[in-house]
Design a protein around this motif. Sequence first.
Motif, PDB file in Angstrom:
ATOM      1  N   GLU A 122     -13.716 -23.308  22.569  1.00  0.00           N
ATOM      2  CA  GLU A 122     -14.384 -22.004  22.744  1.00  0.00           C
ATOM      3  C   GLU A 122     -15.865 -22.132  22.403  1.00  0.00           C
ATOM      4  OE1 GLU A 122     -12.695 -18.420  23.064  1.00  0.00           O
ATOM      5  OE2 GLU A 122     -11.825 -19.901  24.413  1.00  0.00           O
ATOM      6  N   SER A 169     -17.188 -21.221  25.776  1.00  0.00           N
ATOM      7  CA  SER A 169     -17.101 -19.772  26.004  1.00  0.00           C
ATOM      8  C   SER A 169     -18.159 -18.953  25.291  1.00  0.00           C
ATOM      9  CB  SER A 169     -15.721 -19.252  25.577  1.00  0.00           C
ATOM     10  OG  SER A 169     -14.720 -19.951  26.250  1.00  0.00           O
ATOM     11  N   GLU A 183      -8.758 -25.293  19.818  1.00  0.00           N
ATOM     12  CA  GLU A 183      -9.116 -24.160  20.676  1.00  0.00           C
ATOM     13  C   GLU A 183     -10.484 -23.598  20.266  1.00  0.00           C
ATOM     14  OE1 GLU A 183      -6.425 -20.830  20.647  1.00  0.00           O
ATOM     15  OE2 GLU A 183      -7.384 -19.946  22.405  1.00  0.00           O
ATOM     16  N   THR A 238     -10.623 -12.912  29.953  1.00  0.00           N
ATOM     17  CA  THR A 238      -9.506 -13.853  29.773  1.00  0.00           C
ATOM     18  C   THR A 238      -8.335 -13.327  30.612  1.00  0.00           C
ATOM     19  OG1 THR A 238      -8.892 -12.612  27.803  1.00  0.00           O
ATOM     20  CG2 THR A 238     -10.125 -14.635  27.439  1.00  0.00           C
TER      21      THR A 238
END
Length: 467
Positions: free
Chosen positions: A62, A66, A58, A393
């Motif tokens: 990210e 992100s 994850e 989110t």
Amino acid sequence: MPSYDLVIIGTGPGGYVCAIRAAQLGLKVAVVEKQPTLGGTCLNIGCMPSKALLYASEMFEEAGHSFAKMGITVAAPKLDLPAMMAFKQQGIDGNTKGVEFLMKKNKIDVIHGKGKLLGAGKVEVAGADGKSQTVEAKNIVIATGSDVARLKGIEIDEKRIVSSTGALSLDKVPEKLIVVGAGVIGLELGSVWRRLGAQVTVVEFLDRILPGMDGEVVKQFQRILEKQGFVFKLGAKVTSIDSSAAKLKVQVEAAAGGNPEALEADVVLVAIGRVPYTSGLGLTEAGVALDERGRIKIDGHFASSVKGIYAIGDVVRGPMLAHKAEDEGVAVAEILAGKAGHVNYDVIPGVVYTTPEVSSVGKTEEELKEAGVAYTVGKFPFTANGRSKVNQTTDGFVKILADAKTDRVLGVHIVGREAGEMIHEAAVLMEFGGSAEDLARTCHAHPTRSEAVKEAALAVGKRAIHM
Ligand code: FAD
Ligand code: NAI
């Protein structure tokens, strides 16, 4: 011959927790474990390694996708898979050593070897060195857990055709991964390898993913996973795998037969469930009865058909979850010490640790309909939750099901980031028989994602504030 109040076979979350609670209550306890490390499936090849890889993958995703939108400019992240696997192993070692420490701290004897019943009151332990010893026990708890369910005619080699165990230790990212079974393992480990670069196709027998979870929640979850790149073939089954060439040739057809299709894959993960592990325990000879699904048959107090022999965890009925095994371990230890051990099977949370997470406790809408219970529904989306908006989110929602007459909360289902943490206020509320009104009137810190739980409770009474 060494003699104990309690001998436990298996040191997974069921067995080791049972041992600690029994020792706390003054019993003389030994555990028997056939693997070199303690902690069972959960700590060695299950919950913990999968969560380490879910976390690391994850972070990788990210960093790649992100960070830029938050104004953090970094070079495209590069994967160092051996280092990620080392990170996973450090986590495993930390936890298994922790269990070893707890055994010592609680003066629990650890006997390494394969345990076998010699009737009530005696366990034979065959060590890896070929030597056997027999121990005497006033009571025995079987906590031998579960094993991978296999697909007929398909051999798992843990290299190209893998179970969850092999999927936790692949030495390179497969270009194409086919997952058989859209259950918890398939979606969690599918997520890990998709984030690291694999194209993931999930072949599921049923016409939905995550059977047993709330249908509405799961529908939205499936759409989110598809946006992430998952491809689902629902109502389908794998009939054979040809592994003679560099690429695996996977034959898929409709669950009911027909519509054959050949897919190519580098790795196939078989994740179609788990089966109770009872092999070599000497159950038949000892007279311990099994149920229709090969699980050890127990009564309401975890007692098997043989006096003095008990069983808990994945090897008995109920959900195959670590926390369920732990709670059963505590309950049986308390019963054996003359206390009133008890597990409330109506309030066992379930979490799928993907991004977003899915969590659930109590009844689903389908279950209430089937039972003919009149209910009200309160829902609140994370798109309307302030904290989720600022963090960008906003996928998912909270759904609360309450009794139409009494307002008692019967089920809570969440899809969204941190859903696995948020579910526990619902679990506590349900343990106390609380209502949606109780939840709605409880002050929640602002700004938190948990405010969406409060708003969903308000929505049961049609008075959500931010919607
Ligand atoms: P186990 O943990 O299976 O332990 C049984 C132990 O008994 C093992 O150590 C085994 O070696 C030993 N044993 C067996 N036979 C003998 C014998 N004859 N003699 C001596 N020792 C023996 N659950 C969750 O709640 N959350 C999760 O996130 C989660 N993730 C998972 C991910 C994966 C990939 C897998 C496979 C499972 C996951 N689970 C999760 C399920 C969870 O691991 C099990 O529900 C849990 O481990 C069951 O605990 P247990 O004590 O009954 O048995
Ligand atoms: P599962 O029971 O969750 O899912 C298996 C899936 O495979 C189901 O959707 C089923 O319909 C499908 N299936 C069965 N046979 C099939 C076939 N021949 N072809 C295609 N699909 C088929 O089992 P899973 O994912 O293997 O996990 C095993 C256990 O481990 C579960 O009981 C789960 O509780 C536990 N676990 C829990 C986790 C968690 O709590 N986060 C994580 C991982 C595992």
